[in-house]
Scaffold this motif. Structure first.
Motif, PDB file in Angstrom:
ATOM      1  N   LYS A  53      44.892  28.888  31.598  1.00 26.48           N
ATOM      2  CA  LYS A  53      43.507  28.646  32.020  1.00 26.48           C
ATOM      3  C   LYS A  53      43.214  28.112  33.115  1.00 26.48           C
TER       4      LYS A  53
ATOM      5  N   GLU B 248      48.180  29.823  26.565  1.00 23.32           N
ATOM      6  CA  GLU B 248      47.976  30.453  25.532  1.00 23.32           C
ATOM      7  C   GLU B 248      49.141  31.462  25.703  1.00 23.32           C
TER       8      GLU B 248
ATOM      9  N   LYS C  49      48.740  28.557  21.165  1.00 29.09           N
ATOM     10  CA  LYS C  49      47.705  27.784  22.351  1.00 29.09           C
ATOM     11  C   LYS C  49      47.989  26.557  22.154  1.00 29.09           C
TER      12      LYS C  49
END
Length: 210
Positions: free
Chosen positions: A90, A77, A72
């Protein structure tokens, strides 16, 4: 092209003849470091990273279990279950899934502990002291040309052979430095931890590139 191949072949032959022999001290440090991490069933680490000259340091986390890892950093990630690699972004809530290529030698925070040193020319670059710790410095230069990485510098704790950090230098001379701030050996982690679970990411867009 034939002339270039001949030059490369000659360079390799010279290297094998001993004129450019690998640094045995650096090789021994790498071997001792990798032996330490390979003896663990799994491990996790927290690290900081940033470009040279940048006042802002970012934080990342890595968990490794054999060939599997979960990484991460930088709003992304990575889930590597040993078969596939899923990269979750994200910001856009999307994931790209591709086949895992174990031959890739990019020295990301997972591979820095277990890379194949045969793919690099390595040299011992001295020692440095940080607080009560003394670190041995090893410089790696990829044998395979054409990549983005020019050199990697790894600092290994002289006492216990743990990785303290590393610096990646690209072809343009830009540097990115990683420093390990927390390490947990033999982390208790299930194999499912390394596979992307879409049920935990509502509305995620899946891009299957396999």
């Amino acid at each position: 092209m034939k002339k270039l191949i001949s030059i490369i072949t000659f360079a390799v032959a010279v290297n094998l003849s001993g004129a450019y022999a690998q640094d045995s001290k650096a090789g021994a440090i790498i071997d001792a470091m990798q032996k330490k991490y390979k003896s663990m069933k799994s491990f996790s680490a927290t690290f900081t990273y940033g470009a040279d000259g940048s006042k802002q340091l970012l934080k990342g986390d890595i968990t490794v279990k054999g060939q599997k890892y979960r990484l991460k950093l930088a709003g992304q990630e990575l889930f590597n279950n040993g078969k596939d690699v899923a990269t979750y972004i994200k910001e856009t809530n999307e994931v790209n899934i591709s086949e895992y290529e174990p031959s890739e030698n990019d020295l990301n925070p997972a591979k820095v502990y277990s890379f194949d040193k045969k793919g690099y020319k390595y040299t011992f670059a001295g020692e440095t002291k940080e607080g009560a710790n003394t670190f041995e410095l090893v410089e790696l230069s990829p044998e395979k040309k054409g990549g983005q990485v020019s050199k990697v510098k790894i600092k290994v704790n002289k006492a216990d052979k743990s990785v303290g950090g590393w610096t990646i230098i690209d072809k343009s001379g830009k540097r990115q430095t990683f420093n390990v701030i927390k390490f947990n050996p033999n982390t208790n982690v299930d194999d499912k931890f390394f596979s992307f679970d879409k049920s935990k990411y509502p509305g995620v867009e899946i891009n299957d590139l396999r």
